[in-house]
Design a protein around this motif. Structure first.
Motif, PDB file in Angstrom:
ATOM      1  N   ALA A   1       0.834  -1.208   0.000  1.00  0.00           N
ATOM      2  CA  ALA A   1       0.000   0.000   0.000  1.00  0.00           C
ATOM      3  C   ALA A   1       0.867   1.257   0.000  1.00  0.00           C
ATOM      4  O   ALA A   1       0.514   2.273  -0.613  1.00  0.00           O
ATOM      5  CB  ALA A   1      -0.931  -0.008   1.208  1.00  0.00           C
ATOM      6  N   VAL A   2       2.003   1.206   0.693  1.00  0.00           N
ATOM      7  CA  VAL A   2       2.947   2.333   0.671  1.00  0.00           C
ATOM      8  C   VAL A   2       3.510   2.500  -0.734  1.00  0.00           C
ATOM      9  O   VAL A   2       3.629   3.619  -1.251  1.00  0.00           O
ATOM     10  CB  VAL A   2       4.088   2.102   1.680  1.00  0.00           C
ATOM     11  CG1 VAL A   2       5.068   3.266   1.653  1.00  0.00           C
ATOM     12  CG2 VAL A   2       3.534   1.907   3.083  1.00  0.00           C
TER      13      VAL A   2
ATOM     14  N   PRO B   1      11.753  -2.973   1.236  1.00  0.00           N
ATOM     15  CA  PRO B   1      12.683  -2.019   0.618  1.00  0.00           C
ATOM     16  C   PRO B   1      12.069  -1.238  -0.536  1.00  0.00           C
ATOM     17  O   PRO B   1      12.428  -0.076  -0.758  1.00  0.00           O
ATOM     18  CB  PRO B   1      13.843  -2.907   0.143  1.00  0.00           C
ATOM     19  CG  PRO B   1      13.292  -4.285   0.073  1.00  0.00           C
ATOM     20  CD  PRO B   1      12.254  -4.355   1.143  1.00  0.00           C
ATOM     21  N   MET B   2      11.133  -1.842  -1.276  1.00  0.00           N
ATOM     22  CA  MET B   2      10.507  -1.098  -2.371  1.00  0.00           C
ATOM     23  C   MET B   2       9.639   0.032  -1.841  1.00  0.00           C
ATOM     24  O   MET B   2       9.593   1.120  -2.430  1.00  0.00           O
ATOM     25  CB  MET B   2       9.691  -2.050  -3.253  1.00  0.00           C
ATOM     26  CG  MET B   2      10.557  -2.944  -4.130  1.00  0.00           C
ATOM     27  SD  MET B   2       9.648  -3.838  -5.412  1.00  0.00           S
ATOM     28  CE  MET B   2       8.922  -5.165  -4.447  1.00  0.00           C
ATOM     29  N   ALA B   3       8.949  -0.207  -0.732  1.00  0.00           N
ATOM     30  CA  ALA B   3       8.157   0.857  -0.122  1.00  0.00           C
ATOM     31  C   ALA B   3       9.062   1.982   0.364  1.00  0.00           C
ATOM     32  O   ALA B   3       8.759   3.177   0.185  1.00  0.00           O
ATOM     33  CB  ALA B   3       7.337   0.293   1.041  1.00  0.00           C
ATOM     34  N   LEU B   4      10.189   1.626   0.976  1.00  0.00           N
ATOM     35  CA  LEU B   4      11.135   2.639   1.437  1.00  0.00           C
ATOM     36  C   LEU B   4      11.668   3.462   0.269  1.00  0.00           C
ATOM     37  O   LEU B   4      11.856   4.684   0.391  1.00  0.00           O
ATOM     38  CB  LEU B   4      12.286   1.968   2.191  1.00  0.00           C
ATOM     39  CG  LEU B   4      13.386   2.895   2.723  1.00  0.00           C
ATOM     40  CD1 LEU B   4      12.813   3.949   3.660  1.00  0.00           C
ATOM     41  CD2 LEU B   4      14.472   2.075   3.435  1.00  0.00           C
ATOM     42  N   ALA B   5      11.896   2.827  -0.867  1.00  0.00           N
ATOM     43  CA  ALA B   5      12.404   3.540  -2.041  1.00  0.00           C
ATOM     44  C   ALA B   5      11.426   4.610  -2.511  1.00  0.00           C
ATOM     45  O   ALA B   5      11.844   5.708  -2.910  1.00  0.00           O
ATOM     46  CB  ALA B   5      12.691   2.553  -3.173  1.00  0.00           C
ATOM     47  N   THR B   6      10.125   4.322  -2.471  1.00  0.00           N
ATOM     48  CA  THR B   6       9.151   5.331  -2.896  1.00  0.00           C
ATOM     49  C   THR B   6       9.144   6.522  -1.945  1.00  0.00           C
ATOM     50  O   THR B   6       8.953   7.665  -2.369  1.00  0.00           O
ATOM     51  CB  THR B   6       7.730   4.735  -2.983  1.00  0.00           C
ATOM     52  OG1 THR B   6       7.306   4.288  -1.698  1.00  0.00           O
ATOM     53  CG2 THR B   6       7.683   3.574  -3.958  1.00  0.00           C
ATOM     54  N   VAL B   7       9.368   6.264  -0.664  1.00  0.00           N
ATOM     55  CA  VAL B   7       9.441   7.358   0.311  1.00  0.00           C
ATOM     56  C   VAL B   7      10.683   8.210   0.039  1.00  0.00           C
ATOM     57  O   VAL B   7      10.641   9.445   0.092  1.00  0.00           O
ATOM     58  CB  VAL B   7       9.458   6.809   1.748  1.00  0.00           C
ATOM     59  CG1 VAL B   7       9.664   7.930   2.756  1.00  0.00           C
ATOM     60  CG2 VAL B   7       8.152   6.066   2.051  1.00  0.00           C
ATOM     61  N   ILE B   8      11.816   7.562  -0.250  1.00  0.00           N
ATOM     62  CA  ILE B   8      13.050   8.284  -0.570  1.00  0.00           C
ATOM     63  C   ILE B   8      12.871   9.133  -1.825  1.00  0.00           C
ATOM     64  O   ILE B   8      13.277  10.299  -1.875  1.00  0.00           O
ATOM     65  CB  ILE B   8      14.214   7.287  -0.751  1.00  0.00           C
ATOM     66  CG1 ILE B   8      14.498   6.565   0.566  1.00  0.00           C
ATOM     67  CG2 ILE B   8      15.466   8.004  -1.249  1.00  0.00           C
ATOM     68  CD1 ILE B   8      15.447   5.389   0.421  1.00  0.00           C
ATOM     69  N   ASN B   9      12.268   8.553  -2.846  1.00  0.00           N
ATOM     70  CA  ASN B   9      12.045   9.289  -4.094  1.00  0.00           C
ATOM     71  C   ASN B   9      11.171  10.519  -3.853  1.00  0.00           C
ATOM     72  O   ASN B   9      11.426  11.593  -4.409  1.00  0.00           O
ATOM     73  CB  ASN B   9      11.378   8.380  -5.130  1.00  0.00           C
ATOM     74  CG  ASN B   9      12.276   7.232  -5.551  1.00  0.00           C
ATOM     75  OD1 ASN B   9      13.473   7.230  -5.272  1.00  0.00           O
ATOM     76  ND2 ASN B   9      11.699   6.241  -6.204  1.00  0.00           N
ATOM     77  N   GLY B  10      10.140  10.359  -3.035  1.00  0.00           N
ATOM     78  CA  GLY B  10       9.277  11.491  -2.718  1.00  0.00           C
ATOM     79  C   GLY B  10      10.024  12.583  -1.970  1.00  0.00           C
ATOM     80  O   GLY B  10       9.763  13.779  -2.158  1.00  0.00           O
TER      81      GLY B  10
ATOM     82  N   PRO C   1      10.843 -10.316  -4.300  1.00  0.00           N
ATOM     83  CA  PRO C   1      12.146 -10.123  -3.640  1.00  0.00           C
ATOM     84  C   PRO C   1      13.252  -9.739  -4.607  1.00  0.00           C
ATOM     85  O   PRO C   1      14.201  -9.048  -4.230  1.00  0.00           O
ATOM     86  CB  PRO C   1      12.416 -11.488  -2.988  1.00  0.00           C
ATOM     87  CG  PRO C   1      11.604 -12.463  -3.776  1.00  0.00           C
ATOM     88  CD  PRO C   1      10.381 -11.719  -4.216  1.00  0.00           C
ATOM     89  N   VAL C   2      13.123 -10.151  -5.855  1.00  0.00           N
ATOM     90  CA  VAL C   2      14.170  -9.900  -6.847  1.00  0.00           C
ATOM     91  C   VAL C   2      14.132  -8.459  -7.345  1.00  0.00           C
ATOM     92  O   VAL C   2      15.167  -7.807  -7.534  1.00  0.00           O
ATOM     93  CB  VAL C   2      14.028 -10.890  -8.024  1.00  0.00           C
ATOM     94  CG1 VAL C   2      14.983 -10.540  -9.154  1.00  0.00           C
ATOM     95  CG2 VAL C   2      14.262 -12.312  -7.542  1.00  0.00           C
ATOM     96  N   VAL C   3      12.927  -7.937  -7.559  1.00  0.00           N
ATOM     97  CA  VAL C   3      12.762  -6.617  -8.173  1.00  0.00           C
ATOM     98  C   VAL C   3      13.189  -5.494  -7.235  1.00  0.00           C
ATOM     99  O   VAL C   3      13.497  -4.381  -7.691  1.00  0.00           O
ATOM    100  CB  VAL C   3      11.294  -6.427  -8.615  1.00  0.00           C
ATOM    101  CG1 VAL C   3      11.042  -5.023  -9.140  1.00  0.00           C
ATOM    102  CG2 VAL C   3      10.946  -7.445  -9.693  1.00  0.00           C
ATOM    103  N   ALA C   4      13.259  -5.751  -5.937  1.00  0.00           N
ATOM    104  CA  ALA C   4      13.607  -4.694  -4.984  1.00  0.00           C
ATOM    105  C   ALA C   4      14.921  -4.014  -5.334  1.00  0.00           C
ATOM    106  O   ALA C   4      15.074  -2.794  -5.150  1.00  0.00           O
ATOM    107  CB  ALA C   4      13.673  -5.276  -3.575  1.00  0.00           C
ATOM    108  N   ALA C   5      15.882  -4.759  -5.867  1.00  0.00           N
ATOM    109  CA  ALA C   5      17.193  -4.177  -6.180  1.00  0.00           C
ATOM    110  C   ALA C   5      17.103  -3.179  -7.326  1.00  0.00           C
ATOM    111  O   ALA C   5      17.736  -2.120  -7.290  1.00  0.00           O
ATOM    112  CB  ALA C   5      18.196  -5.283  -6.503  1.00  0.00           C
TER     113      ALA C   5
END
Length: 381
Positions: free
Chosen positions: A35-36, A103-112, A169-173
């Motif tokens: 959801a994040v 980690p993918m959710a964290l990446a969207t927060v970083i991008n924002g 799990p693979v796409v997170a990188a």
């Protein structure tokens, strides 16, 4: 009459379908971080569709950041209070894959933080984003190899039961790699810029070839065994994720590669990287268009059959979101208005899906029926 009143009362009371409020923590799984991801990617797409949506995008980014903090707290509490049960996730064939959403959710927060946070809080947010990005890199690298290792050593998988969740799990990188492409030009130190850029290309290569190998197997599985169970209806869209993120990563990394590499005597390599970004991004976008059409047909078939809602429906949002971002990037790189128009159309679809799924999620969370940890009931490998 009494039964009707009781039903209404239960519907109004929060968490009515849970035996105890602590079940929210006990039953909390990483699926919620999707959801994040969906909220964060919509926040990034809205200003690209129209500059008038910048404030709405910023609000959604702040919402996504708050959601990430809340979900991290809840999942951490699960490990603190129910650690013996939380560990069962590593033995579950499906739920373990969703660890990659963290980690993918964290990446969207970083991008924002880079898109909205600099204007709102100043450049002081960049060092924070830089630190969080390295944390995200470590998490993505770990997910990308440890979850497949569990697949090979502890899980029981079969081709007919395979779904696109294998990709998570693979796409997170590669998501972290695309995020690094956004971060690099904001860093003041030229050496740090080159380090982040080079690491981001490595992350892209760490993920995309493996993801495309899984896609090849997935196509074979779909041909031999037809569609997955209706509970996995949204999984058909997950395949669009590595395609869209792969294209986005090449475009973002290639855009600033000439300037960053020129400062280190690598101007020629930077120009090549920029060219590869545009051509590679365009070719991956074409592949994504094929998968978008296929996923749309599959979704129509599922929805006609009356597919029930679950948290997996967030799988419709993020893959379409990154493909939308890649569409806008292509339009800017090629200076073709057609891509901007297509991207705007995708954004409208993305916003509609997000609103629908968000409402379903809020009502389901209020009732408590979405707090279910399948790993507690399933036999462990």
């Amino acid at each position: 009459m009494i039964a009707a009143v009781r039903a209404v009362t239960l519907g109004c009371r929060p968490l009515a379908q849970l035996s105890h409020p602590m079940e929210v923590i006990r039953q909390f799984t990483p699926n919620w971080f999707a959801a994040v991801m969906g909220t964060g990617v919509l926040a990034l797409a809205l200003p690209l569709a129209h500059h008038g949506f910048s404030e709405t995008g910023e609000m959604l980014w702040l919402t996504a950041a708050a959601m990430f903090a809340l979900f991290a707290l809840l999942y951490g509490a699960r490990w603190a209070f129910f650690g013996h049960e939380a560990r069962l996730i590593f033995g579950h064939n499906t739920v373990s894959m969703f660890i990659g959403t963290i980690p993918m959710a964290l990446a969207t927060v970083i991008n924002g933080a880079l898109v909205f946070g600099i204007a709102r809080f100043g450049t002081g947010i960049v060092p924070l984003a830089h630190t969080l990005w390295w944390i995200d890199v470590v998490l993505a690298l770990a997910c990308g190899v440890l979850i497949p290792y569990l697949m090979f050593t502890r899980h029981e998988h079969s081709l007919d039961q395979m779904t696109a969740v294998w990709l998570l799990p693979v796409v997170a990188a590669e998501v972290a790699g695309a995020s690094g492409g956004l971060l690099a030009p904001h860093l003041a130190d030229p050496h740090a810029q080159l380090t982040v850029l080079a690491t981001s290309y490595m992350l892209w290569a760490y993920s995309v070839p493996v993801a495309f190998s899984i896609l090849a197997i997935l196509i074979l599985r779909m041909a031999l065994h037809r569609l997955p169970h209706e509970n996995m209806a949204a999984s058909s869209w997950l395949a669009l994720g590595p395609i869209g993120t792969g294209a986005l990563g090449l475009l973002v990394l290639g855009q600033d590669a000439p300037a960053i590499m020129a400062g280190h005597g690598l101007a020629a390599i930077g120009s090549v990287a920029q060219g590869i970004g545009v051509i590679g991004g365009l070719m991956l976008w074409g592949f994504g268009l094929w998968w978008f059409a296929l996923a749309t047909l599959v979704t129509i078939r599922y929805w006609r059959a009356g597919t029930p809602f679950n948290l997996g429906w967030w799988g419709y949002i993020f893959p379409l979101g990154v493909y939308t971002l890649a569409t806008f990037r292509l339009g800017a790189a090629l200076e073709m208005e057609a891509f901007a128009l297509i991207g705007t159309g995708f954004t409208a679809l993305l916003a509609s899906l997000w609103l629908f799924v968000a409402i379903k999620t809020l009502t389901g969370a209020w009732a408590g029926r979405l707090f279910v940890a399948p790993c507690l009931a399933a036999p462990q490998a």
